[in-house]
Design a protein around this motif. Structure first.
Motif, PDB file in Angstrom:
ATOM      1  N   LYS A 105       0.821  -1.214   0.000  1.00 44.19           N
ATOM      2  CA  LYS A 105       0.000   0.000   0.000  1.00 44.19           C
ATOM      3  C   LYS A 105       0.854   1.262   0.000  1.00 44.19           C
ATOM      4  O   LYS A 105       0.338   2.360   0.142  1.00 44.19           O
ATOM      5  CB  LYS A 105      -0.931   0.011   1.217  1.00 44.19           C
ATOM      6  CG  LYS A 105      -1.833  -1.181   1.306  1.00 44.19           C
ATOM      7  CD  LYS A 105      -2.861  -1.156   0.213  1.00 44.19           C
ATOM      8  CE  LYS A 105      -3.812  -2.318   0.362  1.00 44.19           C
ATOM      9  NZ  LYS A 105      -4.707  -2.438  -0.744  1.00 44.19           N
ATOM     10  N   GLY A 106       2.182   1.082  -0.112  1.00 44.25           N
ATOM     11  CA  GLY A 106       3.078   2.233  -0.187  1.00 44.25           C
ATOM     12  C   GLY A 106       3.596   2.729   1.146  1.00 44.25           C
ATOM     13  O   GLY A 106       4.239   3.770   1.207  1.00 44.25           O
ATOM     14  N   GLN A 107       3.326   2.033   2.217  1.00 43.07           N
ATOM     15  CA  GLN A 107       3.798   2.447   3.538  1.00 43.07           C
ATOM     16  C   GLN A 107       4.888   1.491   4.005  1.00 43.07           C
ATOM     17  O   GLN A 107       4.613   0.375   4.417  1.00 43.07           O
ATOM     18  CB  GLN A 107       2.647   2.466   4.545  1.00 43.07           C
ATOM     19  CG  GLN A 107       3.053   2.988   5.886  1.00 43.07           C
ATOM     20  CD  GLN A 107       1.871   3.106   6.839  1.00 43.07           C
ATOM     21  OE1 GLN A 107       0.735   2.860   6.483  1.00 43.07           O
ATOM     22  NE2 GLN A 107       2.158   3.491   8.061  1.00 43.07           N
ATOM     23  N   GLN A 108       6.124   1.947   3.923  1.00 43.41           N
ATOM     24  CA  GLN A 108       7.268   1.133   4.321  1.00 43.41           C
ATOM     25  C   GLN A 108       7.489   1.264   5.819  1.00 43.41           C
ATOM     26  O   GLN A 108       7.498   2.363   6.364  1.00 43.41           O
ATOM     27  CB  GLN A 108       8.525   1.591   3.579  1.00 43.41           C
ATOM     28  CG  GLN A 108       8.434   1.480   2.080  1.00 43.41           C
ATOM     29  CD  GLN A 108       8.398   0.033   1.603  1.00 43.41           C
ATOM     30  OE1 GLN A 108       8.984  -0.851   2.202  1.00 43.41           O
ATOM     31  NE2 GLN A 108       7.684  -0.201   0.518  1.00 43.41           N
ATOM     32  N   ILE A 109       7.654   0.127   6.496  1.00 41.12           N
ATOM     33  CA  ILE A 109       8.009   0.135   7.910  1.00 41.12           C
ATOM     34  C   ILE A 109       9.168  -0.832   8.112  1.00 41.12           C
ATOM     35  O   ILE A 109       9.374  -1.740   7.314  1.00 41.12           O
ATOM     36  CB  ILE A 109       6.826  -0.244   8.839  1.00 41.12           C
ATOM     37  CG1 ILE A 109       6.383  -1.687   8.590  1.00 41.12           C
ATOM     38  CG2 ILE A 109       5.672   0.724   8.688  1.00 41.12           C
ATOM     39  CD1 ILE A 109       5.405  -2.199   9.637  1.00 41.12           C
ATOM     40  N   THR A 110       9.924  -0.615   9.170  1.00 39.90           N
ATOM     41  CA  THR A 110      11.028  -1.503   9.503  1.00 39.90           C
ATOM     42  C   THR A 110      10.583  -2.413  10.638  1.00 39.90           C
ATOM     43  O   THR A 110      10.113  -1.936  11.677  1.00 39.90           O
ATOM     44  CB  THR A 110      12.260  -0.685   9.943  1.00 39.90           C
ATOM     45  OG1 THR A 110      12.622   0.178   8.874  1.00 39.90           O
ATOM     46  CG2 THR A 110      13.424  -1.599  10.290  1.00 39.90           C
ATOM     47  N   VAL A 111      10.734  -3.697  10.431  1.00 37.58           N
ATOM     48  CA  VAL A 111      10.385  -4.677  11.464  1.00 37.58           C
ATOM     49  C   VAL A 111      11.637  -4.967  12.281  1.00 37.58           C
ATOM     50  O   VAL A 111      12.664  -5.355  11.723  1.00 37.58           O
ATOM     51  CB  VAL A 111       9.850  -5.983  10.828  1.00 37.58           C
ATOM     52  CG1 VAL A 111       9.551  -7.025  11.903  1.00 37.58           C
ATOM     53  CG2 VAL A 111       8.620  -5.704   9.981  1.00 37.58           C
ATOM     54  N   PRO A 112      11.577  -4.772  13.593  1.00 42.16           N
ATOM     55  CA  PRO A 112      12.748  -5.070  14.437  1.00 42.16           C
ATOM     56  C   PRO A 112      13.152  -6.536  14.316  1.00 42.16           C
ATOM     57  O   PRO A 112      12.303  -7.413  14.126  1.00 42.16           O
ATOM     58  CB  PRO A 112      12.252  -4.769  15.858  1.00 42.16           C
ATOM     59  CG  PRO A 112      11.047  -3.913  15.688  1.00 42.16           C
ATOM     60  CD  PRO A 112      10.449  -4.282  14.367  1.00 42.16           C
ATOM     61  N   GLU A 113      14.444  -6.789  14.424  1.00 45.04           N
ATOM     62  CA  GLU A 113      14.983  -8.150  14.289  1.00 45.04           C
ATOM     63  C   GLU A 113      14.274  -9.137  15.222  1.00 45.04           C
ATOM     64  O   GLU A 113      13.970 -10.254  14.831  1.00 45.04           O
ATOM     65  CB  GLU A 113      16.486  -8.161  14.558  1.00 45.04           C
ATOM     66  CG  GLU A 113      17.121  -9.542  14.446  1.00 45.04           C
ATOM     67  CD  GLU A 113      16.995 -10.157  13.056  1.00 45.04           C
ATOM     68  OE1 GLU A 113      16.764 -11.385  12.980  1.00 45.04           O
ATOM     69  OE2 GLU A 113      17.114  -9.429  12.064  1.00 45.04           O
ATOM     70  N   ARG A 114      14.008  -8.735  16.436  1.00 43.34           N
ATOM     71  CA  ARG A 114      13.367  -9.660  17.398  1.00 43.34           C
ATOM     72  C   ARG A 114      11.979 -10.100  16.948  1.00 43.34           C
ATOM     73  O   ARG A 114      11.523 -11.169  17.332  1.00 43.34           O
ATOM     74  CB  ARG A 114      13.325  -9.034  18.789  1.00 43.34           C
ATOM     75  CG  ARG A 114      12.323  -7.927  18.948  1.00 43.34           C
ATOM     76  CD  ARG A 114      12.374  -7.332  20.370  1.00 43.34           C
ATOM     77  NE  ARG A 114      11.253  -6.500  20.633  1.00 43.34           N
ATOM     78  CZ  ARG A 114      11.071  -5.267  20.166  1.00 43.34           C
ATOM     79  NH1 ARG A 114      12.006  -4.735  19.374  1.00 43.34           N
ATOM     80  NH2 ARG A 114      10.008  -4.578  20.467  1.00 43.34           N
ATOM     81  N   LEU A 115      11.332  -9.320  16.094  1.00 41.51           N
ATOM     82  CA  LEU A 115      10.015  -9.703  15.582  1.00 41.51           C
ATOM     83  C   LEU A 115      10.119 -10.438  14.239  1.00 41.51           C
ATOM     84  O   LEU A 115       9.197 -11.148  13.860  1.00 41.51           O
ATOM     85  CB  LEU A 115       9.114  -8.471  15.413  1.00 41.51           C
ATOM     86  CG  LEU A 115       8.766  -7.730  16.686  1.00 41.51           C
ATOM     87  CD1 LEU A 115       7.914  -6.508  16.373  1.00 41.51           C
ATOM     88  CD2 LEU A 115       8.048  -8.646  17.672  1.00 41.51           C
TER      89      LEU A 115
END
Length: 126
Positions: free
Chosen positions: A111-121
């Protein structure tokens, strides 16, 4: 989800095309059966029948998914090869749906919304 839509569509869409709007159709044995009765029969069969499938998915171009249902384990779907990352998992059990952070991030990226997922997740698998 597509499986549920397909099953519901086949359960409801089995009329004879005669334009009968009474909500009843003839069952396999010739008796009248309401749409609600047919839907419940399909739902009962699906609740009691374990299955698994694998193949491409329309959710992510070029990705694959593995889907399974077991009355003890619930519904589980694993997506692999999503362009926005490795995909992730989604499962449903006892009326609750759970989506892994990587899969949620991949859906947002479409949908065009970039997020960073933390390594622990990223490394957790249900």
């Amino acid at each position: 989800m597509a499986l549920a839509v397909t099953l519901a569509g086949s359960a409801v869409g089995c009329g004879d095309g005669s334009g009968n709007s009474s909500g009843t159709d003839r069952g396999a044995d010739g008796s009248e059966a309401s749409a609600a009765t047919r839907i419940e029969a399909v739902n009962k069969a699906m609740r009691e029948t374990s299955f698994s499938s694998a193949g491409s998915t329309t959710a992510f171009e070029g990705a694959t998914q593995k889907t399974s249902w077991d009355s003890e384990q619930g519904f589980r779907m694993k997506v692999s090869g999503a362009p926005q990352g490795d995909g992730g998992e989604m499962y449903c059990k006892d009326g609750m749906s759970y989506t892994s952070a990587p899969l949620f991030a991949a859906m947002l990226a479409q949908k065009g919304q970039q997020i960073t997922v933390p390594e622990r997740l990223r490394s957790q698998h249900q």
